[in-house]
Design a protein around this motif. Structure first.
Motif, PDB file in Angstrom:
ATOM      1  N   SER A   1       0.952  -1.167  -0.008  1.00  0.00           N
ATOM      2  CA  SER A   1      -0.168   0.018   0.099  1.00  0.00           C
ATOM      3  C   SER A   1       0.991   1.242   0.084  1.00  0.00           C
ATOM      4  O   SER A   1       1.564   1.514   1.041  1.00  0.00           O
ATOM      5  CB  SER A   1      -0.945   0.161   1.339  1.00  0.00           C
ATOM      6  N   ARG A   2       1.031   1.880  -0.953  1.00  0.00           N
ATOM      7  CA  ARG A   2       1.629   3.058  -1.324  1.00  0.00           C
ATOM      8  C   ARG A   2       0.841   4.397  -0.535  1.00  0.00           C
ATOM      9  O   ARG A   2      -0.225   4.250   0.053  1.00  0.00           O
ATOM     10  CB  ARG A   2       1.940   3.194  -2.494  1.00  0.00           C
TER      11      ARG A   2
ATOM     12  N   ASP B   1       3.881  -2.799   3.353  1.00  0.00           N
ATOM     13  CA  ASP B   1       4.943  -2.617   2.460  1.00  0.00           C
ATOM     14  C   ASP B   1       4.764  -1.497   1.537  1.00  0.00           C
ATOM     15  O   ASP B   1       3.834  -1.756   0.671  1.00  0.00           O
ATOM     16  CB  ASP B   1       5.270  -3.904   1.505  1.00  0.00           C
ATOM     17  N   MET B   2       5.440  -0.357   1.668  1.00  0.00           N
ATOM     18  CA  MET B   2       5.460   0.931   0.663  1.00  0.00           C
ATOM     19  C   MET B   2       6.262   0.820  -0.457  1.00  0.00           C
ATOM     20  O   MET B   2       5.979   1.686  -1.386  1.00  0.00           O
ATOM     21  CB  MET B   2       5.499   2.094   1.542  1.00  0.00           C
TER      22      MET B   2
ATOM     23  N   PRO C   1      11.695   9.569  -7.606  1.00  0.00           N
ATOM     24  CA  PRO C   1      11.867  10.207  -6.493  1.00  0.00           C
ATOM     25  C   PRO C   1      11.248   9.327  -5.430  1.00  0.00           C
ATOM     26  O   PRO C   1      10.053   8.866  -5.588  1.00  0.00           O
ATOM     27  CB  PRO C   1      11.510  11.556  -6.477  1.00  0.00           C
ATOM     28  N   GLY C   2      11.891   9.086  -4.269  1.00  0.00           N
ATOM     29  CA  GLY C   2      11.128   8.201  -3.332  1.00  0.00           C
ATOM     30  C   GLY C   2      10.275   8.879  -2.121  1.00  0.00           C
ATOM     31  O   GLY C   2      10.401  10.439  -2.363  1.00  0.00           O
ATOM     32  N   GLN C   3       9.530   8.445  -1.638  1.00  0.00           N
ATOM     33  CA  GLN C   3       8.879   8.928  -0.411  1.00  0.00           C
ATOM     34  C   GLN C   3       9.540   9.714   0.525  1.00  0.00           C
ATOM     35  O   GLN C   3      10.438   9.227   1.015  1.00  0.00           O
ATOM     36  CB  GLN C   3       7.885   7.847   0.050  1.00  0.00           C
TER      37      GLN C   3
ATOM     38  N   LEU D   1       5.948  -1.375   9.277  1.00  0.00           N
ATOM     39  CA  LEU D   1       5.833  -0.579   7.827  1.00  0.00           C
ATOM     40  C   LEU D   1       7.371  -0.717   7.234  1.00  0.00           C
ATOM     41  O   LEU D   1       8.161  -0.605   7.711  1.00  0.00           O
ATOM     42  CB  LEU D   1       5.860   0.900   8.314  1.00  0.00           C
ATOM     43  N   GLU D   2       7.096  -1.144   6.006  1.00  0.00           N
ATOM     44  CA  GLU D   2       8.318  -1.727   5.324  1.00  0.00           C
ATOM     45  C   GLU D   2       8.647  -0.955   4.282  1.00  0.00           C
ATOM     46  O   GLU D   2       7.842  -0.449   3.270  1.00  0.00           O
ATOM     47  CB  GLU D   2       7.949  -3.290   4.668  1.00  0.00           C
TER      48      GLU D   2
END
Length: 248
Positions: free
Chosen positions: A20-21, A45-46, A53-55, A78-79
């Motif tokens: 889940s993003r 898992d995000m 670009p990353g979160q 939270l992965e």
């Protein structure tokens, strides 16, 4: 998702990991609520380990805040919530997240994972024996994790070779949790000398010599190498579609 929760419950597994993003908090809320009815906790898992670009930390915390407002059930862990350019921000995220933070599946040396644990990146570190340097490197990660008070969850997405290497390392290192891919795929079942066995949600130790895998000429012909079988990192995310997940 309901079918997957039912399948996990039937196996006796009590932790269900979903992807889940940032735009999928409603999916996480729905899954946490419905899995809880089966006594199952949910990890998220995000999938930011190769995102560019990353979160950011702020985005990860905003996701957790929305989830927390939607359900009383906690996120089990939270992965990979941060992109590769922001890994140094993991300690700050851990301090504010309110749930365990996990990562490390794409790190290619045990030494780097040891350094990350020493700096306080993770509550759970996730080495993959087929990425971190082989089954002999993974015990070094277990030893470092014990020194720093970090749990180890081996990453096991891949063929039977990948799973067997990681499960053997987990048994040898005293691991308590490991990934079990739910989808069925032939490169797991057809390469195993002895099928993996689950009993009441626990993986039983294999009894076959070695890793317990066998590559035959027939399997090699059937699953010949494909040039397009690559890990694509730069994949655009689909647009968010609100209103599909309900908690009633």
């Amino acid at each position: 998702m309901a079918a997957e929760i039912a399948a996990v419950a039937a196996l006796g597994i009590d932790t269900f990991k979903i992807r889940s993003r940032g735009h999928g908090a409603d999916k996480a809320v729905w899954t946490l609520e419905h899995a809880a009815a089966h006594g199952i906790g949910v990890a998220v898992d995000m999938a930011q380990n190769l995102a560019d670009p990353g979160q950011s930390v702020a985005q990860a915390l905003a996701f957790l805040n929305v989830v927390g407002a939607g359900t009383r059930w906690p996120v089990r862990f939270l992965e990979e919530p941060l992109g590769p350019a922001r890994t140094a921000e993991y300690p700050a995220l851990r301090r504010a997240a309110g749930c365990p933070v996990a990562g490390g599946e794409t790190v290619t040396t045990a030494q780097e994972l040891l350094e990350r644990m020493a700096l306080g990146y993770y509550d759970l570190v996730q080495p993959d024996s087929t990425v971190v340097g082989g089954p002999r490197q993974t015990p070094a990660v277990f030893a470092g994790a014990a020194e720093h008070g970090v749990d180890v969850v081996v990453h096991c997405w891949g063929s039977a070779v990948c799973q067997a290497a990681n499960y053997h390392a987990a048994f040898a290192g005293g691991g308590r949790l490991a990934e079990w891919p739910m989808p069925r795929y032939p490169l797991r079942s057809e390469l195993l000398v002895e099928p993996f066995r689950l009993e009441d949600g626990c993986l039983l130790a294999p009894q076959a010599p070695g890793l317990g895998v066998l590559l035959t000429p027939e399997a090699e012909r059937r699953y010949a190498f494909r040039d397009d079988a690559v890990y694509r990192c730069a994949t655009p995310l689909p647009p968010a579609v609100p209103g599909r997940w309900r908690t009633d």
